[in-house]
Design a protein around this motif. Structure first.
Motif, PDB file in Angstrom:
ATOM      1  N   TYR A  31       0.844  -1.206   0.000  1.00 55.90           N
ATOM      2  CA  TYR A  31       0.000   0.000   0.000  1.00 55.90           C
ATOM      3  C   TYR A  31       0.875   1.250   0.000  1.00 55.90           C
ATOM      4  O   TYR A  31       0.595   2.226  -0.703  1.00 55.90           O
ATOM      5  N   GLU A  32       1.940   1.195   0.771  1.00 56.46           N
ATOM      6  CA  GLU A  32       2.883   2.313   0.834  1.00 56.46           C
ATOM      7  C   GLU A  32       3.518   2.559  -0.533  1.00 56.46           C
ATOM      8  O   GLU A  32       3.626   3.702  -0.989  1.00 56.46           O
ATOM      9  N   GLU A  33       3.933   1.471  -1.203  1.00 55.62           N
ATOM     10  CA  GLU A  33       4.564   1.591  -2.518  1.00 55.62           C
ATOM     11  C   GLU A  33       3.574   2.094  -3.573  1.00 55.62           C
ATOM     12  O   GLU A  33       3.922   2.919  -4.423  1.00 55.62           O
ATOM     13  N   ALA A  34       2.349   1.584  -3.514  1.00 54.60           N
ATOM     14  CA  ALA A  34       1.322   2.023  -4.474  1.00 54.60           C
ATOM     15  C   ALA A  34       1.008   3.506  -4.282  1.00 54.60           C
ATOM     16  O   ALA A  34       0.843   4.241  -5.255  1.00 54.60           O
ATOM     17  N   THR A  35       0.953   3.935  -3.020  1.00 55.46           N
ATOM     18  CA  THR A  35       0.687   5.348  -2.737  1.00 55.46           C
ATOM     19  C   THR A  35       1.839   6.221  -3.215  1.00 55.46           C
ATOM     20  O   THR A  35       1.623   7.293  -3.780  1.00 55.46           O
ATOM     21  N   ALA A  36       3.071   5.760  -2.968  1.00 55.35           N
ATOM     22  CA  ALA A  36       4.250   6.510  -3.411  1.00 55.35           C
ATOM     23  C   ALA A  36       4.263   6.645  -4.929  1.00 55.35           C
ATOM     24  O   ALA A  36       4.596   7.705  -5.475  1.00 55.35           O
ATOM     25  N   SER A  37       3.883   5.561  -5.609  1.00 51.52           N
ATOM     26  CA  SER A  37       3.828   5.597  -7.076  1.00 51.52           C
ATOM     27  C   SER A  37       2.755   6.567  -7.552  1.00 51.52           C
ATOM     28  O   SER A  37       2.959   7.321  -8.508  1.00 51.52           O
ATOM     29  N   ALA A  77      -6.883   1.692  -7.766  1.00 49.08           N
ATOM     30  CA  ALA A  77      -7.563   0.433  -7.460  1.00 49.08           C
ATOM     31  C   ALA A  77      -6.628  -0.498  -6.669  1.00 49.08           C
ATOM     32  O   ALA A  77      -7.039  -1.114  -5.678  1.00 49.08           O
ATOM     33  N   GLU A  78      -5.367  -0.586  -7.107  1.00 52.94           N
ATOM     34  CA  GLU A  78      -4.390  -1.418  -6.403  1.00 52.94           C
ATOM     35  C   GLU A  78      -4.141  -0.893  -4.992  1.00 52.94           C
ATOM     36  O   GLU A  78      -4.036  -1.673  -4.036  1.00 52.94           O
ATOM     37  N   GLN A  79      -4.057   0.417  -4.886  1.00 54.07           N
ATOM     38  CA  GLN A  79      -3.842   1.051  -3.584  1.00 54.07           C
ATOM     39  C   GLN A  79      -4.952   0.690  -2.609  1.00 54.07           C
ATOM     40  O   GLN A  79      -4.702   0.327  -1.453  1.00 54.07           O
ATOM     41  N   GLU A  80      -6.188   0.756  -3.074  1.00 56.17           N
ATOM     42  CA  GLU A  80      -7.344   0.458  -2.221  1.00 56.17           C
ATOM     43  C   GLU A  80      -7.365  -1.010  -1.811  1.00 56.17           C
ATOM     44  O   GLU A  80      -7.695  -1.349  -0.667  1.00 56.17           O
ATOM     45  N   LYS A  84      -7.150  -2.352   2.106  1.00 57.60           N
ATOM     46  CA  LYS A  84      -8.193  -3.188   2.711  1.00 57.60           C
ATOM     47  C   LYS A  84      -7.616  -4.513   3.205  1.00 57.60           C
ATOM     48  O   LYS A  84      -7.992  -5.002   4.285  1.00 57.60           O
ATOM     49  N   LYS A  85      -6.704  -5.095   2.426  1.00 53.14           N
ATOM     50  CA  LYS A  85      -6.123  -6.378   2.831  1.00 53.14           C
ATOM     51  C   LYS A  85      -5.232  -6.234   4.059  1.00 53.14           C
ATOM     52  O   LYS A  85      -5.219  -7.111   4.935  1.00 53.14           O
ATOM     53  N   SER A  86      -4.484  -5.144   4.142  1.00 50.87           N
ATOM     54  CA  SER A  86      -3.628  -4.936   5.322  1.00 50.87           C
ATOM     55  C   SER A  86      -4.485  -4.801   6.579  1.00 50.87           C
ATOM     56  O   SER A  86      -4.160  -5.362   7.633  1.00 50.87           O
TER      57      SER A  86
END
Length: 272
Positions: A31-37, A77-80, A84-86
């Motif tokens: 989630y952190e990586e997706a947000t950074a991207s 979508a990937e970020q969300e 949710k999974k975390s």
């Protein structure tokens, strides 16, 4: 035989805690990586390019498609999903931890102190390594929209290292002491007490931690101060988001307090 079955179940619960803790950590990092991207596409330059592509798509009458829009939608979508999974895996972890705490009514104080200490230790580890806060500094710019100026997402350990690197040694040492060293020593000491409760050192250990028990919430206070410190950067607006690492850490504080009471009661009975 009944005790052995209970101990086996508690061992399985601890194993499952490690499994779901790792899952929550992995998803939190994703989630952190997706947000950074995603944030990397929200600089002034990138947003200007996006607006130009939007105009090109509008005036091309369908002959040109802004592919960047699709990429951003996919990233969101990937970020969300990762978020949710975390949270889902962290919830499973907490439920398993509650299962271990519930064994208080089924096993001896010594066994509860042992398994409770192991549960607290596992919870502390994930509380220290999993991201606890995500902070973005952003500014609304005319024609461009919401421009991100800076982005931070750190766990306790990573943030301590960064504070040392940036020269904030005092803040780093305080957090290291109250959020890492004291909790780790306390948990390992309680584990020692459960294994060697007949030892003359056991009573001294519990007495010491009972004496400093009133400072237990300093752990939470230090983390809260730490989060405020992170958000106190220069910028127009700060947007802070709590991550699952903070839930792990708060769960550790509660569990360690309960296990400390259990160890004290266990030794009091032994003495009596």
């Amino acid at each position: 035989m009944k005790k052995q079955i209970l101990y086996m179940i508690l061992t399985l619960l601890l194993t499952a805690m490690v499994f779901f803790g790792l899952k929550a950590y992995t998803q939190a990092k994703a989630y952190e990586e997706a947000t950074a991207s995603l944030v990397s596409h929200m600089s002034a330059k990138k947003l200007a390019e996006f607006q130009l592509k939007e105009l090109a798509e509008t005036f091309s009458l369908g002959f040109y498609e802004n592919d960047k829009k699709k990429n951003l939608a996919k990233l969101r979508a990937e970020q969300e999903i990762h978020k949710k999974k975390s949270q889902e895996y962290a919830l499973y972890f907490i439920l398993l931890l509650l299962g271990i705490l519930g064994s208080y009514f089924l096993i001896s104080l010594r066994a509860f102190t042992f398994f409770g200490s192991l549960g607290a230790l596992v919870t502390l580890v994930f509380g220290l390594i999993t991201p606890i806060m995500m902070v973005t500094i952003h500014k609304e710019v005319e024609y461009l929209g919401d421009v991100v100026l800076s982005f931070e997402s750190k766990g306790v350990i990573g943030s301590i290292a960064k504070l040392f690197e940036s020269g904030d040694a005092v803040v780093a040492i305080v957090i290291l002491l109250f959020s890492v060293l004291i909790p780790a020593v306390k948990t390992l000491s309680l584990l020692f007490v459960s294994l060697f409760m007949e030892s003359r050192f056991a009573h001294g250990i519990v007495k010491f931690f009972k004496m400093i028990g009133k400072w237990s919430m300093v752990d939470v206070f230090v983390v809260a101060t730490f989060l405020v410190y992170l958000t106190a950067n220069k910028g127009d607006v700060s947007r802070a988001e709590v991550e699952v690492g903070l839930y792990f850490f708060l769960a550790y504080v509660i569990v360690s307090m309960l296990v400390s009471l259990s160890a004290d009661k266990m030794l009091h009975r032994l003495k009596g």
